[in-house]
Motif scaffolding. Structure first.
Motif, PDB file in Angstrom:
ATOM      1  N   LEU A 185       0.835  -1.208   0.000  1.00  0.00           N
ATOM      2  CA  LEU A 185       0.000   0.000   0.000  1.00  0.00           C
ATOM      3  C   LEU A 185       0.862   1.248   0.000  1.00  0.00           C
ATOM      4  O   LEU A 185       1.985   1.236   0.509  1.00  0.00           O
ATOM      5  N   PRO A 186       0.342   2.346  -0.565  1.00  0.00           N
ATOM      6  CA  PRO A 186       1.034   3.614  -0.370  1.00  0.00           C
ATOM      7  C   PRO A 186       0.883   4.059   1.082  1.00  0.00           C
ATOM      8  O   PRO A 186      -0.159   3.832   1.686  1.00  0.00           O
ATOM      9  N   LYS A 187       1.923   4.656   1.631  1.00  0.00           N
ATOM     10  CA  LYS A 187       1.880   5.008   3.049  1.00  0.00           C
ATOM     11  C   LYS A 187       2.216   6.482   3.251  1.00  0.00           C
ATOM     12  O   LYS A 187       3.007   7.048   2.490  1.00  0.00           O
ATOM     13  N   THR A 188       1.620   7.073   4.275  1.00  0.00           N
ATOM     14  CA  THR A 188       2.030   8.406   4.694  1.00  0.00           C
ATOM     15  C   THR A 188       3.211   8.246   5.633  1.00  0.00           C
ATOM     16  O   THR A 188       3.067   7.650   6.689  1.00  0.00           O
ATOM     17  N   PRO A 189       4.375   8.748   5.259  1.00  0.00           N
ATOM     18  CA  PRO A 189       5.556   8.471   6.085  1.00  0.00           C
ATOM     19  C   PRO A 189       5.573   9.329   7.345  1.00  0.00           C
ATOM     20  O   PRO A 189       4.874  10.333   7.454  1.00  0.00           O
ATOM     21  N   TYR A 190       6.360   8.897   8.301  1.00  0.00           N
ATOM     22  CA  TYR A 190       6.595   9.720   9.490  1.00  0.00           C
ATOM     23  C   TYR A 190       8.071   9.627   9.803  1.00  0.00           C
ATOM     24  O   TYR A 190       8.608   8.548  10.007  1.00  0.00           O
ATOM     25  N   ASP A 191       8.717  10.767   9.801  1.00  0.00           N
ATOM     26  CA  ASP A 191      10.160  10.777   9.940  1.00  0.00           C
ATOM     27  C   ASP A 191      10.558  11.937  10.836  1.00  0.00           C
ATOM     28  O   ASP A 191      10.896  13.010  10.355  1.00  0.00           O
ATOM     29  N   PRO A 192      10.455  11.757  12.147  1.00  0.00           N
ATOM     30  CA  PRO A 192      10.705  12.889  13.034  1.00  0.00           C
ATOM     31  C   PRO A 192      12.171  13.304  13.073  1.00  0.00           C
ATOM     32  O   PRO A 192      12.497  14.396  13.495  1.00  0.00           O
ATOM     33  N   LYS A 193      13.060  12.437  12.609  1.00  0.00           N
ATOM     34  CA  LYS A 193      14.492  12.733  12.749  1.00  0.00           C
ATOM     35  C   LYS A 193      14.922  13.881  11.843  1.00  0.00           C
ATOM     36  O   LYS A 193      15.740  14.699  12.209  1.00  0.00           O
ATOM     37  N   ASN A 194      14.329  13.929  10.657  1.00  0.00           N
ATOM     38  CA  ASN A 194      14.773  14.942   9.700  1.00  0.00           C
ATOM     39  C   ASN A 194      14.218  16.327   9.995  1.00  0.00           C
ATOM     40  O   ASN A 194      14.392  17.246   9.202  1.00  0.00           O
ATOM     41  N   ASN A 195      13.482  16.432  11.130  1.00  0.00           N
ATOM     42  CA  ASN A 195      12.966  17.729  11.558  1.00  0.00           C
ATOM     43  C   ASN A 195      11.998  18.358  10.570  1.00  0.00           C
ATOM     44  O   ASN A 195      11.797  19.561  10.569  1.00  0.00           O
ATOM     45  N   ARG A 196      11.417  17.527   9.708  1.00  0.00           N
ATOM     46  CA  ARG A 196      10.403  18.068   8.810  1.00  0.00           C
ATOM     47  C   ARG A 196       9.049  17.965   9.493  1.00  0.00           C
ATOM     48  O   ARG A 196       8.840  17.115  10.356  1.00  0.00           O
ATOM     49  N   ARG A 197       8.140  18.838   9.084  1.00  0.00           N
ATOM     50  CA  ARG A 197       6.792  18.745   9.641  1.00  0.00           C
ATOM     51  C   ARG A 197       6.169  17.438   9.169  1.00  0.00           C
ATOM     52  O   ARG A 197       6.488  16.940   8.100  1.00  0.00           O
ATOM     53  N   PRO A 198       5.252  16.865   9.982  1.00  0.00           N
ATOM     54  CA  PRO A 198       4.601  15.635   9.537  1.00  0.00           C
ATOM     55  C   PRO A 198       3.891  15.862   8.202  1.00  0.00           C
ATOM     56  O   PRO A 198       3.275  16.909   7.989  1.00  0.00           O
TER      57      PRO A 198
END
Lengths: 362, 419
Positions: free
Chosen positions: A196-209
């Motif tokens: 499935l396509p997923k909405t990623p979550y990557d808190p390390k890169n300091n980008r907004r969700p």
């Protein structure tokens, strides 16, 4: 005919048998002969055009998908969501470009919106991303561990209110299963999420969700489906409130019917030029009011529960509560009526009576 | 009984993941409407769409479910709402011909693709949409056979209409069976299985369990209920503290011996796990039933036994935990969690399972795998929440339908009363 089918299954249809690693695998992503369109296109693109490739992709999308391309240009919330999606895709495309420049050519190009359509004829449906495991965990932690309210978390992650609630509920269940030592369906989960396509979550890169979906959806009220002729004097300031009233006496304006009316209030206050202190004060006051309202409801519920007498039995609890004989209504058949009424047989054996429950209490 | 479910001559798309459906989907075209009366067009569209949407639902039943009001939403921009009060749309001359701002342009909303939205409310359809079954019919069978719960209660009616907020869950083993690859049943494997079954089973020698080195905690637990079984009195804080201390010691011992992983160590770990479980179940007597997850239990025990000098006089100062012990306890809980997760991850070869092991998705699943937005699914526990009814939004109809908008519109027109 059957021979044709097996020829297709063993020929162009072969690609659907097993999932494509690291990607979705829908029918619209392939051409008639079973070639992955985005892979073929990339192979056709000459090397010197790599820098132009994302822009080209964008314009092509606008041509083929039309609606999306048009939407991305405009401002507005719906488009903002699409914007976020497109941005994410563009970011992935950029990453891919960099990878190619570095000579790491083994990865597939990321799919565009066109590739996400499982049904080739239905242009108005596509497989939308689901929440990734990390994002679910983050939402659960924010609500349960940090104790942040659901609407705030909803705004923070760009996930609708009801979805936040559902994620927390399901995650809690998962944790309980772990606590009880039950076996989870992890192989299944991994395989399905890989497809499935997923909405990623990557808190390390300091980008907004990454925004998952539009959180301020206004339901189209049936009363607004008709066009009405409303003569209004030219000098009158005809606002959304008036328009709502013109359609239906009880129809509220959009500002009050969206799931996050507090966002509008906050924006309005900042537009009015209030200082930060004043704004925080107002927000705090709103929060207190909400709290008071919730407490009032809880108090009322507690009082009601107190009035009810419960006698615990062996298997069932007997509950006694006040009822009124008037609740049966004038014809004695009211839905609120209690008990068996003399002269009125039960209707549950009648033809056409549906006995499937209409709700299940949790 | 119908002769054939999948047609090749007359193309019918069905709600399943079979290769027949895939092939039909690949060559599905819009029905030819030339040289056909309007009635014929509608009839053809209706029969085509109904073969997919709620094929298991009787026509009369569907006619009752049909709604001519189709739900839709418009995404709103809170900043726009804050900046304007709506009067800007009436301002200017004509329809805003002289206005500077371009009007907000949204793609058309495909209402007609929502014709069959009431079907999506059905429990069996929702289970299939959540990817818990390989076809709507299989989902229906799961419900009838009692593998499905709604809000934690068994639900045996496939026609139950889900309400927004309802949670449904399917037995994970059934889901693995439905979505997993088929077990290889060639002549060869069957013969091998028969041979294995016919072989007389040798009675297994009972393994030497380390009964001699059974931890003290188990002894104490075994001893205490046998003395007064009928009414297990809640243990006093001192007793609990004592048990906790024993748990600590064991944890420490297990963690120290956990350097190299051999068969012996695994055995030890298993024993340790059991001991911890027993200790925790001893605490269950004191922890409320609502604290089922490990995090909650740990938090509760910590709150109860960690330094809280002024909170209660009943907790004697002896019944407190040092930070060291607390850390150890946390580690013990983490270990239980990791054990469960690694057991779930294992995916071993198991000939008893009704699907091919190690588990892998069934053929052609990926072409059909999508989850519509009105469901929120947690695949780990095979449970999903029906968030809301499906809606049409600009540029997107949420009801997954393989047909073009024109076909759906003709079907919608069929079900309007006057035709």
């Amino acid at each position: 005919m059957r021979r044709n089918m097996y020829a297709w299954i063993n020929g162009p249809g072969q690609v659907f048998k097993d999932p494509l690693p690291g990607s979705t695998n829908y029918m619209s992503a392939y051409d008639k002969t079973g070639n992955l369109i985005r892979k073929r296109d990339r192979a056709e693109t000459p090397e010197q055009d790599i820098d132009k490739a994302p822009e080209e992709g964008g314009s092509e999308k606008a041509g083929a998908w039309g609606v999306e391309g048009a939407a991305a240009d405009e401002e507005g919330a719906g488009e903002a969501v699409e914007d976020a999606l497109e941005k994410e895709m563009r970011r992935q495309a950029g990453e891919e470009k960099r990878n190619r420049a570095e000579g790491k050519d083994d990865k597939l190009p990321p799919e565009n919106l066109e590739d996400l359509r499982p049904f080739p004829l239905n242009k108005m449906f596509r497989s939308q991303p689901v929440l990734s495991e990390e994002l679910r965990e983050a939402i659960w932690a924010r609500v349960v561990k940090d104790g942040v309210s659901v609407p705030v978390v909803s705004v923070e992650f760009g996930v609708s209110n009801e979805r936040v609630g559902a994620v927390v509920r399901l995650k809690q269940m998962e944790k309980e299963w772990i606590g009880e030592g039950k076996t989870l369906a992890r192989p299944y989960s991994k395989a399905v999420l890989a497809m499935l396509p997923k909405t990623p979550y990557d808190p390390k890169n300091n980008r907004r969700p990454v925004v998952h979906e539009s959180i301020n959806d206004l339901i189209v009220h049936p009363a607004t489906r008709q066009q009405i002729w409303e003569p209004v004097s030219e000098s009158r300031r005809f606002t959304r409130v008036d328009a709502g009233r013109a359609f239906d006496a009880s129809l509220l304006p959009a500002d009050d019917r969206i799931p996050h009316p507090e966002l509008v209030l906050v924006e309005r206050e900042s537009l009015a030029g209030l200082s930060k202190d004043e704004r925080t004060q107002l927000a705090a006051k709103r929060m207190m009011d909400e709290q008071a309202k919730r407490e009032k409801v809880e108090r009322r519920k507690a009082e009601e529960a107190k009035r009810m007498q419960v006698v615990p039995g062996r298997r069932w609890d007997f509950v006694f509560q006040d009822v009124s004989v008037e609740s049966v209504g004038r014809d004695g058949r009211g839905a609120g009526g209690v008990g068996w009424r003399y002269g009125f047989p039960h209707e549950d054996r009648k033809k056409g009576q549906v006995k499937i429950p209409t709700r299940v209490e949790g | 009984m119908r002769k054939r479910f999948h047609h090749l001559k007359k193309i019918r798309i069905r709600q399943d993941w079979s290769r027949w459906t895939l092939y039909n989907l690949s060559r599905l075209t819009q029905p030819n409407i030339e040289n056909k009366t309007f009635f014929q067009q509608k009839w053809a569209a209706k029969s085509l769409t109904r073969a997919y949407h709620g094929e298991q639902v009787r026509e009369k039943q569907w006619q009752r479910m049909f709604r001519r009001n189709l739900p839709g939403v418009v995404p709103m921009d809170h900043q726009y709402l804050a900046r304007n009060d709506g009067s800007e749309q009436a301002a200017g001359r004509g329809s805003g011909a002289d206005s500077k701002q371009r009007p907000r342009h949204l793609p058309p909303t495909p209402y007609m693709q929502m014709t069959f939205y009431p079907i999506e409310r059905r429990l069996d359809t929702a289970i299939w949409r959540a990817l818990f079954a390989s076809s709507a019919k299989q989902a229906r069978q799961f419900v009838v056979h009692g593998w499905v719960k709604v809000n934690g209660k068994k639900m045996i009616y496939p026609g139950y209409l889900l309400n927004p907020g309802d949670m449904f869950q399917v037995e994970p083993d059934r889901v693995m069976y439905a979505t997993g690859a088929r077990k290889d049943t060639t002549k060869h494997t069957r013969r091998r299985a028969r041979k294995r079954a016919s072989k007389p089973k040798e009675p297994k020698a009972p393994k030497l369990t380390p009964a001699t080195k059974a931890p003290a905690i188990t002894d104490s637990l075994k001893a205490s209920p046998s003395v007064h079984t009928p009414t297990p009195t809640p243990p006093s804080p001192e007793e609990l503290k004592e048990r906790l201390m024993e748990l600590m010691d064991e944890t420490k011992a297990a963690l120290e011996t956990d350097k190299g992983i051999g068969a012996k160590d695994k055995q030890k770990l298993r024993d340790f796990k059991k001991a911890v479980r027993r200790a925790i179940s001893a605490f269950r007597g004191e922890t409320p039933d609502s604290f089922k997850s490990l995090e909650d239990q740990l938090a509760f025990i910590k709150a109860r036994y960690s330094a809280a000098p002024s909170s209660s006089a009943s907790d004697s100062p002896t019944a407190l935990l040092d930070p060291d012990q607390e850390k150890l306890l946390t580690e013990a809980f983490n270990r239980i969690r990791d054990d469960t997760l690694s057991a779930s991850d294992a995916n071993p070869v198991d000939p008893k399972k009704p699907y091919a092991t190690p588990w892998r998705p069934r053929d052609y699943m990926s072409a059909f795998a999508f989850i519509p937005r009105y469901l929120e699914v947690n695949q780990n526990v095979c449970a999903a929440v029906y968030l809301r009814h499906p809606v049409a939004r600009p540029g997107l109809g949420e009801v997954p339908t393989p047909f073009a908008a024109e076909t759906s519109q003709l079907a919608f027109n069929w079900y309007l009363k006057r035709r």
